[in-house]
Scaffold this motif. Structure first.
Motif, PDB file in Angstrom:
ATOM      1  N   ALA A 185     -62.100 -10.804  -4.635  1.00  0.00           N
ATOM      2  CA  ALA A 185     -61.357 -11.910  -5.097  1.00  0.00           C
ATOM      3  C   ALA A 185     -59.898 -12.197  -4.520  1.00  0.00           C
ATOM      4  CB  ALA A 185     -61.487 -11.916  -6.420  1.00  0.00           C
ATOM      5  N   MET A 186     -59.658 -13.407  -4.430  1.00  0.00           N
ATOM      6  CA  MET A 186     -58.330 -13.832  -3.701  1.00  0.00           C
ATOM      7  C   MET A 186     -57.172 -13.867  -5.057  1.00  0.00           C
ATOM      8  SD  MET A 186     -58.752 -14.059  -0.420  1.00  0.00           S
ATOM      9  CE  MET A 186     -57.503 -15.389   0.136  1.00  0.00           C
ATOM     10  N   SER A 187     -56.024 -13.039  -4.818  1.00  0.00           N
ATOM     11  CA  SER A 187     -54.905 -13.155  -5.692  1.00  0.00           C
ATOM     12  C   SER A 187     -54.245 -14.568  -5.545  1.00  0.00           C
ATOM     13  CB  SER A 187     -54.031 -11.954  -5.812  1.00  0.00           C
ATOM     14  OG  SER A 187     -54.898 -10.900  -5.985  1.00  0.00           O
ATOM     15  N   GLU A 188     -53.631 -15.224  -6.490  1.00  0.00           N
ATOM     16  CA  GLU A 188     -52.983 -16.442  -6.411  1.00  0.00           C
ATOM     17  C   GLU A 188     -51.517 -16.177  -6.250  1.00  0.00           C
ATOM     18  OE1 GLU A 188     -54.203 -19.112  -9.246  1.00  0.00           O
ATOM     19  OE2 GLU A 188     -56.167 -19.391  -8.254  1.00  0.00           O
ATOM     20  N   GLY A 189     -50.220 -17.083  -5.533  1.00  0.00           N
ATOM     21  CA  GLY A 189     -49.179 -16.674  -5.413  1.00  0.00           C
ATOM     22  C   GLY A 189     -48.402 -17.892  -5.144  1.00  0.00           C
ATOM     23  N   THR A 190     -47.075 -17.859  -5.253  1.00  0.00           N
ATOM     24  CA  THR A 190     -46.234 -18.833  -4.573  1.00  0.00           C
ATOM     25  C   THR A 190     -45.147 -18.129  -3.721  1.00  0.00           C
ATOM     26  OG1 THR A 190     -46.422 -20.183  -6.491  1.00  0.00           O
ATOM     27  CG2 THR A 190     -44.537 -20.825  -5.240  1.00  0.00           C
ATOM     28  N   VAL A 191     -45.173 -18.872  -2.481  1.00  0.00           N
ATOM     29  CA  VAL A 191     -44.118 -17.977  -1.608  1.00  0.00           C
ATOM     30  C   VAL A 191     -42.780 -18.284  -1.886  1.00  0.00           C
ATOM     31  CG1 VAL A 191     -43.331 -18.177   0.781  1.00  0.00           C
ATOM     32  CG2 VAL A 191     -45.780 -18.518   0.440  1.00  0.00           C
ATOM     33  N   LYS A 192     -41.973 -17.477  -2.157  1.00  0.00           N
ATOM     34  CA  LYS A 192     -40.603 -17.574  -2.509  1.00  0.00           C
ATOM     35  C   LYS A 192     -39.621 -17.219  -1.302  1.00  0.00           C
ATOM     36  CE  LYS A 192     -41.032 -18.062  -6.759  1.00  0.00           C
ATOM     37  NZ  LYS A 192     -40.561 -19.384  -7.434  1.00  0.00           N
ATOM     38  N   ARG A 193     -40.020 -16.323  -0.331  1.00  0.00           N
ATOM     39  CA  ARG A 193     -39.491 -16.146   0.937  1.00  0.00           C
ATOM     40  C   ARG A 193     -40.017 -15.677   2.047  1.00  0.00           C
ATOM     41  NH1 ARG A 193     -36.129 -11.405   2.434  1.00  0.00           N
ATOM     42  NH2 ARG A 193     -34.374 -12.191   3.324  1.00  0.00           N
ATOM     43  N   LEU A 194     -39.606 -15.992   3.040  1.00  0.00           N
ATOM     44  CA  LEU A 194     -40.308 -15.571   4.365  1.00  0.00           C
ATOM     45  C   LEU A 194     -39.331 -14.763   5.088  1.00  0.00           C
ATOM     46  CD1 LEU A 194     -42.208 -18.812   5.243  1.00  0.00           C
ATOM     47  CD2 LEU A 194     -43.391 -16.587   4.494  1.00  0.00           C
ATOM     48  N   ASP A 195     -39.798 -13.645   5.746  1.00  0.00           N
ATOM     49  CA  ASP A 195     -38.970 -12.715   6.886  1.00  0.00           C
ATOM     50  C   ASP A 195     -40.067 -12.549   7.779  1.00  0.00           C
ATOM     51  OD1 ASP A 195     -37.467 -11.402   8.379  1.00  0.00           O
ATOM     52  OD2 ASP A 195     -36.427 -10.275   6.653  1.00  0.00           O
ATOM     53  N   PRO A 196     -40.104 -13.560   8.944  1.00  0.00           N
ATOM     54  CA  PRO A 196     -40.909 -13.226  10.056  1.00  0.00           C
ATOM     55  C   PRO A 196     -40.586 -11.987  10.820  1.00  0.00           C
ATOM     56  CG  PRO A 196     -40.642 -15.737  10.088  1.00  0.00           C
ATOM     57  CD  PRO A 196     -39.494 -14.672   8.823  1.00  0.00           C
ATOM     58  N   ALA A 197     -39.231 -11.973  10.876  1.00  0.00           N
ATOM     59  CA  ALA A 197     -38.719 -10.730  11.726  1.00  0.00           C
ATOM     60  C   ALA A 197     -39.117  -9.567  11.191  1.00  0.00           C
ATOM     61  CB  ALA A 197     -37.101 -10.864  11.893  1.00  0.00           C
ATOM     62  N   ALA A 198     -39.052  -9.266   9.878  1.00  0.00           N
ATOM     63  CA  ALA A 198     -39.299  -8.088   9.253  1.00  0.00           C
ATOM     64  C   ALA A 198     -40.915  -8.101   8.919  1.00  0.00           C
ATOM     65  CB  ALA A 198     -38.744  -7.837   7.910  1.00  0.00           C
ATOM     66  N   GLY A 199     -41.801  -9.245   8.941  1.00  0.00           N
ATOM     67  CA  GLY A 199     -43.032  -9.203   8.790  1.00  0.00           C
ATOM     68  C   GLY A 199     -43.453  -9.173   7.305  1.00  0.00           C
ATOM     69  N   THR A 200     -42.484  -9.759   6.342  1.00  0.00           N
ATOM     70  CA  THR A 200     -42.782  -9.863   5.116  1.00  0.00           C
ATOM     71  C   THR A 200     -42.757 -10.987   4.411  1.00  0.00           C
ATOM     72  OG1 THR A 200     -40.637  -9.430   4.467  1.00  0.00           O
ATOM     73  CG2 THR A 200     -41.398  -7.391   4.883  1.00  0.00           C
ATOM     74  N   VAL A 201     -43.510 -11.089   3.313  1.00  0.00           N
ATOM     75  CA  VAL A 201     -43.415 -12.418   2.479  1.00  0.00           C
ATOM     76  C   VAL A 201     -43.269 -11.888   0.921  1.00  0.00           C
ATOM     77  CG1 VAL A 201     -45.936 -12.187   2.322  1.00  0.00           C
ATOM     78  CG2 VAL A 201     -44.774 -14.366   1.797  1.00  0.00           C
ATOM     79  N   THR A 202     -42.273 -12.646   0.558  1.00  0.00           N
ATOM     80  CA  THR A 202     -41.899 -12.496  -1.093  1.00  0.00           C
ATOM     81  C   THR A 202     -42.610 -13.599  -1.757  1.00  0.00           C
ATOM     82  OG1 THR A 202     -39.848 -11.688  -0.554  1.00  0.00           O
ATOM     83  CG2 THR A 202     -40.423 -12.396  -2.950  1.00  0.00           C
ATOM     84  N   LEU A 203     -43.624 -13.046  -2.610  1.00  0.00           N
ATOM     85  CA  LEU A 203     -44.454 -13.840  -3.479  1.00  0.00           C
ATOM     86  C   LEU A 203     -44.286 -13.711  -5.076  1.00  0.00           C
ATOM     87  CD1 LEU A 203     -48.024 -13.041  -2.071  1.00  0.00           C
ATOM     88  CD2 LEU A 203     -46.671 -15.168  -1.439  1.00  0.00           C
ATOM     89  N   ALA A 204     -44.175 -14.742  -5.747  1.00  0.00           N
ATOM     90  CA  ALA A 204     -44.380 -14.610  -7.221  1.00  0.00           C
ATOM     91  C   ALA A 204     -45.833 -14.812  -7.413  1.00  0.00           C
ATOM     92  CB  ALA A 204     -43.575 -16.159  -7.859  1.00  0.00           C
ATOM     93  N   HIS A 205     -46.552 -13.672  -7.707  1.00  0.00           N
ATOM     94  CA  HIS A 205     -48.061 -13.546  -7.613  1.00  0.00           C
ATOM     95  C   HIS A 205     -48.734 -13.300  -8.990  1.00  0.00           C
ATOM     96  CE1 HIS A 205     -48.353  -9.183  -8.325  1.00  0.00           C
ATOM     97  NE2 HIS A 205     -47.401  -8.924  -7.408  1.00  0.00           N
ATOM     98  N   GLY A 206     -49.739 -13.918  -9.155  1.00  0.00           N
ATOM     99  CA  GLY A 206     -50.397 -13.610 -10.587  1.00  0.00           C
ATOM    100  C   GLY A 206     -51.125 -12.265 -10.331  1.00  0.00           C
ATOM    101  N   PRO A 207     -51.928 -11.642 -11.418  1.00  0.00           N
ATOM    102  CA  PRO A 207     -52.475 -10.561 -11.458  1.00  0.00           C
ATOM    103  C   PRO A 207     -53.347 -10.144 -10.171  1.00  0.00           C
ATOM    104  CG  PRO A 207     -53.073 -11.753 -13.277  1.00  0.00           C
ATOM    105  CD  PRO A 207     -52.471 -12.701 -12.519  1.00  0.00           C
ATOM    106  N   ILE A 208     -53.010  -9.068  -9.650  1.00  0.00           N
ATOM    107  CA  ILE A 208     -53.971  -8.492  -8.345  1.00  0.00           C
ATOM    108  C   ILE A 208     -55.143  -7.409  -8.939  1.00  0.00           C
ATOM    109  CG2 ILE A 208     -53.846  -7.513  -6.160  1.00  0.00           C
ATOM    110  CD1 ILE A 208     -50.941  -8.346  -5.750  1.00  0.00           C
ATOM    111  N   GLU A 209     -55.885  -8.129  -9.147  1.00  0.00           N
ATOM    112  CA  GLU A 209     -57.100  -7.133  -9.953  1.00  0.00           C
ATOM    113  C   GLU A 209     -57.175  -6.069  -9.295  1.00  0.00           C
ATOM    114  OE1 GLU A 209     -59.761  -7.018 -13.032  1.00  0.00           O
ATOM    115  OE2 GLU A 209     -58.224  -8.282 -12.358  1.00  0.00           O
TER     116      GLU A 209
END
Ligand code: CU
Length: 115
Positions: free
Chosen positions: A43-67
């Motif tokens: 199943a896919m988890s859901e989230g909202t993007v809070k921050r993107l850092d393409p150089a570091a290859g990271t994304v900050t998410l406000a996410h729901g439960p990750i089953e």
């Protein structure tokens, strides 16, 4: 006397079974909200993007439960499997994603816009 015992037993069972079932159901819904979903394994988890850092290859998410990781909802930064996965995302975007734990590192292996 035999009839009295049977009735007492039947009454006890009638009361005991629904009470037990209700208690179990409450536990399941509180701690494993998507447990009975037919596609729970991938199943896919859901989230909202809070921050993107393409150089570091990271994304900050406000996410729901990750089953699959037994993780409750929170805001956190994830490394993505490939920085190109961040293309097309923007801060505030609603996303669906899959996160997997490889060794001690949790990485996003799939992420897409939710709408
Ligand atoms: Cu988290």
């Amino acid at each position: 006397m035999k009839t009295f015992l049977s009735l007492t037993l039947a009454a006890a069972l009638t009361v005991a079974v629904p009470a037990y079932a209700a208690e179990n159901m409450g536990h399941d819904m509180a701690t494993h909200p998507a447990h009975h979903s037919p596609a729970a394994a991938d199943a896919m988890s859901e989230g909202t993007v809070k921050r993107l850092d393409p150089a570091a290859g990271t994304v900050t998410l406000a996410h729901g439960p990750i089953e699959n990781l037994f993780m409750p909802g929170m805001t956190m930064s994830f490394p993505v499997q490939d920085p190109s996965m961040l293309a097309g995302l923007s801060v505030g975007a609603k996303v669906r994603f899959q996160a997997e734990e490889v060794g001690e590192v949790i990485r996003i292996t799939k992420i897409e816009l939710a709408n």
